[in-house]
Design an enzyme around this catalytic site. Sequence first.
Site, PDB file in Angstrom:
ATOM      1  N   GLY A  53       0.845  -1.300  -0.068  1.00  0.00           N
ATOM      2  CA  GLY A  53      -0.068   0.165   0.121  1.00  0.00           C
ATOM      3  C   GLY A  53       0.877   1.259  -0.091  1.00  0.00           C
ATOM      4  N   ASP A 168      24.920  12.308  -9.013  1.00  0.00           N
ATOM      5  CA  ASP A 168      25.339  10.945  -9.664  1.00  0.00           C
ATOM      6  C   ASP A 168      26.443  11.290 -10.728  1.00  0.00           C
ATOM      7  OD1 ASP A 168      23.728   9.849  -7.633  1.00  0.00           O
ATOM      8  OD2 ASP A 168      22.159   9.182  -9.153  1.00  0.00           O
ATOM      9  N   ASP A 200      29.229  11.054  -4.404  1.00  0.00           N
ATOM     10  CA  ASP A 200      28.471   9.765  -4.700  1.00  0.00           C
ATOM     11  C   ASP A 200      29.341   8.529  -4.321  1.00  0.00           C
ATOM     12  OD1 ASP A 200      26.597   7.854  -5.853  1.00  0.00           O
ATOM     13  OD2 ASP A 200      27.318   8.328  -7.883  1.00  0.00           O
ATOM     14  N   HIS A 373      26.879   4.775 -12.537  1.00  0.00           N
ATOM     15  CA  HIS A 373      27.596   5.231 -11.327  1.00  0.00           C
ATOM     16  C   HIS A 373      29.263   4.942 -11.501  1.00  0.00           C
ATOM     17  CE1 HIS A 373      24.290   6.374  -8.837  1.00  0.00           C
ATOM     18  NE2 HIS A 373      23.455   5.550  -9.387  1.00  0.00           N
TER      19      HIS A 373
HETATM   20 ZN   LIG Z   1      20.888   8.596  -7.475  1.00  0.00          ZN
HETATM   21 ZN   LIG Z   2      21.045   9.194 -11.062  1.00  0.00          ZN
END
Ligand SMILES: [Zn+2]
Ligand SMILES: [Zn+2]
Length: 560
Positions: A53, A168, A200, A373
Amino acid sequence: MPSPDTARAGRPLEVVPLGGLREFGMNMMAVSWGETTIVVDAGVLFPEPELPGVELIIPDLSYLRDQGRRVSALVLTHGHEDHVGAVPYVLPYVHGPVYGTPLTLALVEPKLEEHGLDATDRLVPVGPRDRVTVGDFTIEFLRVTHSMPDCVALAIHTPVGTIVHTGDFKVDQTPLDGEQFDFHRFAELGARGVLALFGDSTNIDRRGYSGSEVEVSDAFEEIFTSTTGKIVVALFSSSLYRMQILVNLAERFGRKVAFVGRGVVENSQIALRLGHLRLPPGLQIRDAEVRHQKAGNVLCLATGSQGEPQAALSRIAIDDHRHVQLNADDTVVFSARIIPGNEKAIGRVMNHVAHRGADIVFEGLKHVHVSGHGSAEELKLMLSLVRPKFFVPIHGEYRHLARHARVAEQVTGGATRVLVADNGDILRFDRESAEITGKAPSGRVLIDGTRTGEVADEVLRDRRHISADGLVVPVLAVNLQTGTLEGLPDVVTRGFVVDERTDAFLRDAAAVLTDIFEGASLEERTDIGLIKERIRVGLQRELRRRSGRRPLVLPVVMEI
Ligand SMILES: [Zn+2]
Ligand SMILES: [Zn+2]
């Protein structure tokens, strides 16, 4: 007496990560100095299946609420959901513009519309090397490469020094759109002196380099060469580079392209409009036209790479899609990383695809996915370029942050001091020092999809709509081998208003549930994920139709 300038410099900079530390997702950070607070990113986290939910999880926004009118701008690094998904929820706390690149803002706009927020005049497009001033901050945007176009890192120039937020990134030296990673500017900033780097950490535990987006071309070329039937590629709707690579191959191999599923349809339209996706005229067909084409002439780009039961691929896999059917000559490619927690759902979709006789390709078999990444070497490169005084690893679970901290010490020989922080930590910087001085309110807020825009309380049972319309739990015992019901279904309710209509409905509930169950195909009835979704949607519809109420429906399917 100190001059006004030194008095200014004496005031500390306060940075509070509000999400994305010790977890993946809901990235958000507040940066404050003097009377100004800016927010960097406003992301969501997608819940695991154990939270039925709940559609989205966003960071607790109490800290921003407490900052009041000081919150002067929202600055976005790129358009992924874990960076922009919570913008509609954060925007009411921001008394000023939202800065982002054109693609990022174009992806945010429909979210605001969905929430009935008219903020178009507050969305301010920026490009690489642009600078904007917010209070005592000057924010500079730096081009980085990632798995989608138009991504930036930030250099935030503050009265106590410059901080760099990588967003990122990976280092893609052959970006499909020719938008090069801005090594020069990162190096310049490093040479001038950077107070703190927020970096990141997603792929810190991968060796080497992640590789360019174009690296998937070879594997796909093989698939295009060897498949005689349809090719169906499931991908993230934000994977616009991947879409372009596939569109180019489709053109070369004489296949028409159909976008199947809401997410890829919407995002491909935005990308086409902004020039991030180029489709030769006549190449695209609607999903309804797929059946009229020779199978060998079709490429479908579909949603559902994570096994989401409502997504296009899940429907196609059980032969329940209106327009796209699978046959034995077809190939289905899963061109995305498996998000931890989704393994079972993806496995179930693969089983259904295998039942259709189609071939299945995924990352483990062929190089059909490359991470967006940077791996360890790219993260080291960032540290070498920026040479910050302080380093704060972000975007990762604790082990990733801890590893990134270790790596930073190796790279800088201890010249950089590392702070491993947690969400809500108050990081206080002056020109020479940094420390974690306290804790701001932080945590998670669960949001369900039944009423758009409603921010629910942290605890499921407290949610407002439950108190309005209650909770309905259909309980079914199912033999997943045969796809049959064991005994009569039952319904448990809490806080569900009893009146004439709901009473009549509850008396019929077992029959209604049996009908919904039996209306499903054998494949749905033997797949716990699909049958739960079917029951939830079916019962919600019947409840609304017959009682006018919208309680939260949480099916429990017991496997016999
Ligand atoms: Zn991200
Ligand atoms: Zn991203």
